[in-house]
Design an enzyme around this catalytic site. Structure first.
Site, PDB file in Angstrom:
ATOM      1  N   ALA A  50     -28.592  35.139  24.979  1.00  0.00           N
ATOM      2  CA  ALA A  50     -27.437  35.354  24.102  1.00  0.00           C
ATOM      3  C   ALA A  50     -27.596  36.674  23.358  1.00  0.00           C
ATOM      4  O   ALA A  50     -28.570  37.402  23.578  1.00  0.00           O
ATOM      5  CB  ALA A  50     -27.338  34.201  23.118  1.00  0.00           C
ATOM      6  N   ASN A  51     -26.656  37.014  22.511  1.00  0.00           N
ATOM      7  CA  ASN A  51     -26.817  38.185  21.636  1.00  0.00           C
ATOM      8  C   ASN A  51     -26.276  37.843  20.250  1.00  0.00           C
ATOM      9  O   ASN A  51     -25.778  36.745  20.020  1.00  0.00           O
ATOM     10  CB  ASN A  51     -26.150  39.420  22.247  1.00  0.00           C
ATOM     11  CG  ASN A  51     -24.661  39.233  22.400  1.00  0.00           C
ATOM     12  OD1 ASN A  51     -23.937  39.081  21.420  1.00  0.00           O
ATOM     13  ND2 ASN A  51     -24.178  39.208  23.650  1.00  0.00           N
ATOM     14  N   ARG A  52     -26.404  38.772  19.331  1.00  0.00           N
ATOM     15  CA  ARG A  52     -26.141  38.460  17.917  1.00  0.00           C
ATOM     16  C   ARG A  52     -24.666  38.609  17.506  1.00  0.00           C
ATOM     17  O   ARG A  52     -24.351  38.523  16.328  1.00  0.00           O
ATOM     18  CB  ARG A  52     -26.989  39.365  17.020  1.00  0.00           C
ATOM     19  CG  ARG A  52     -28.466  39.129  17.151  1.00  0.00           C
ATOM     20  CD  ARG A  52     -29.212  39.972  16.126  1.00  0.00           C
ATOM     21  NE  ARG A  52     -30.631  40.029  16.427  1.00  0.00           N
ATOM     22  CZ  ARG A  52     -31.487  39.043  16.153  1.00  0.00           C
ATOM     23  NH1 ARG A  52     -31.058  37.937  15.578  1.00  0.00           N
ATOM     24  NH2 ARG A  52     -32.753  39.167  16.464  1.00  0.00           N
ATOM     25  N   SER A  53     -23.775  38.839  18.444  1.00  0.00           N
ATOM     26  CA  SER A  53     -22.371  39.020  18.057  1.00  0.00           C
ATOM     27  C   SER A  53     -21.812  37.743  17.416  1.00  0.00           C
ATOM     28  O   SER A  53     -21.987  36.650  17.955  1.00  0.00           O
ATOM     29  CB  SER A  53     -21.545  39.379  19.287  1.00  0.00           C
ATOM     30  OG  SER A  53     -20.180  39.316  18.966  1.00  0.00           O
TER      31      SER A  53
END
Ligand code: CTP
Length: 398
Positions: free
Chosen positions: A207-210
């Site tokens: 995942a990513n932090r968006s």
């Protein structure tokens, strides 16, 4: 940002524990350039002081039909207003307004005004759900009164449930919706939001932090300007009024959802943080650690935005984002050209308060053969407003 400059807004505060939130609403309306005329019921004086409202608003607070020199303030206030906003609105106020009873200054203003009216009810859940209240709400809505529904949460006296006054954010958004420009009326806008999640096994993802907040702000602003908005999102935040949401998780699902609406859309704002790589395969069971450290083989995801740029019609507007940590303008310029975009929104996410997970953002807008435009650190809704101002300009020049 003085986007409500010159607007005369009568803010009516009724007696309820939520009256303190009206203080924040008034401050934000004044900050946005509005001329705020506060009125309060006698009941409101039990909860907040007259001085507080008078100090923050543009005029001293009025509570009674009889405290002005002029004998007809009830018609004067309503006639001169661009908007009447009641927050919080009590059961009594809603009942009096729905039935045309002029019992005090506030009900007089409501009955005398031709301006749009927003009411923000707040009361205990049992009262909110009572058929009499629901009928009054339905009556007011059928007459074109804008209702900002209460939220669920803690109420006075330790109770909890639906009935808590909507947040200042939601109330301010409703004001913009009613008073703002309608320069995207009927325009089909698609917005993507949030970071994609690419499965490794049945429980783990890359995942990513968006946070998706910037995309939601663009969707909310577009809807308030009259657009027909589809939001394709990996996160579930409060759905902005009038926005259709399609929930997705992976880059492949996001691409399928966008492909389904792209041909019939006028504007696409690609604010999602799409994973660039995903595991080649996803284990159907949870990978157990006693099997040793797994080797996760990655493959590239499709570049959704580049695909849209390649198939874009001249009447479509395509907007991309570039989250960078160095060489902001050069990197963004290269993405603008490579992906055939009409506009790219570049932000330096290494700066404090910018981009991922924050409520604020600072961006630079780049367009083919146009000067750069920058917006310094502000809330994401203000960035959305500036972004859509440029989209409107691009559409006008197409
Ligand atoms: N984007 C996309 N599909 C991808 C990757 C990115 O549609 N697989 C879109 C993003 O939504 C964003 C724009 O492309 O609007 C730029 O994304 P970004 O991650 O900044 O750029 P990349 O092209 O992935 O380049 P790099 O990772 O090298 O910075």
């Amino acid at each position: 940002m003085a986007d409500l400059a010159g607007k005369r807004i009568v803010v009516g505060v009724c007696g309820g524990i939520a009256a303190y939130k009206a203080v924040e609403v008034i401050r934000r309306l004044v900050d946005a350039g509005a001329h705020v005329i506060p009125i309060m019921t006698k009941g409101a004086e039990h909860f907040i002081g007259r001085t507080t409202l008078s100090a923050l608003a543009s005029e001293p607070v009025q509570t009674s039909l009889w405290d002005e020199a002029s004998p007809i303030p009830h018609t004067k206030l309503g006639q001169g207003a661009d908007l009447v906003l009641i927050a919080p609105a009590t059961a009594r106020l809603l009942g009096a307004y729905a039935n045309g009873l002029s019992t005090d200054l506030m009900t007089n203003v409501l009955i005398a005004t031709r301006a749009p009216v927003i009411v923000c009810p707040a009361m205990h859940t049992e009262m909110w759900e009572h058929p009499a209240i629901q009928q009054n709400i339905a009556t007011l809505a059928s007459r074109g009164v804008h209702i900002v529904e209460p939220e669920a949460g803690r109420l006075a006296g330790g109770d909890s449930g639906k009935g808590r006054l909507a947040s200042p954010d939601a109330i301010i958004a409703a004001v913009h919706q009613v008073l703002g420009p309608k320069d995207l009326a009927g325009v089909k806008v698609v917005v993507s939001a949030g970071g994609t999640r690419e499965p490794i096994d049945s429980v783990r993802v890359i995942a990513n932090r968006s946070s998706g907040k910037q995309g939601y702000a663009v969707a909310a602003e577009a809807a308030s300007r009259g657009a027909d908005v589809t939001l394709i999102s990996t996160v579930e935040l409060a759905v902005p009024a009038g926005v259709r949401v399609v929930n997705v998780e992976t880059a492949a699902q996001m691409q399928a959802a966008i492909d389904a609406v792209w041909a019939t859309s006028d504007v696409m704002v690609m604010s999602a943080a799409v994973a660039d790589f995903r595991p080649v395969s996803c284990a159907t069971q949870k990978i157990k650690k006693d099997g040793g450290i797994p080797q996760i083989v990655l493959e590239a995801t499709p570049d959704i935005l580049a695909g849209l740029g390649a198939s874009k019609r001249p009447d479509q507007v395509l907007v991309g984002f570039a989250a960078e940590t160095s060489d902001l303008v050069a990197n963004a310029q290269s993405k603008l050209e490579r992906k055939n975009l009409d506009l790219i929104v570049a932000n330096d996410v290494s700066q404090p308060g910018v981009g991922f997970a924050h409520d604020t953002n600072a961006v630079t807008f780049l367009r083919p053969s146009q000067a750069l435009e920058s917006v310094s650190l502000t809330d994401k809704r203000a960035v959305a407003r500036a972004l859509l101002d440029i989209v409107v300009q691009i559409r006008a020049s197409q």
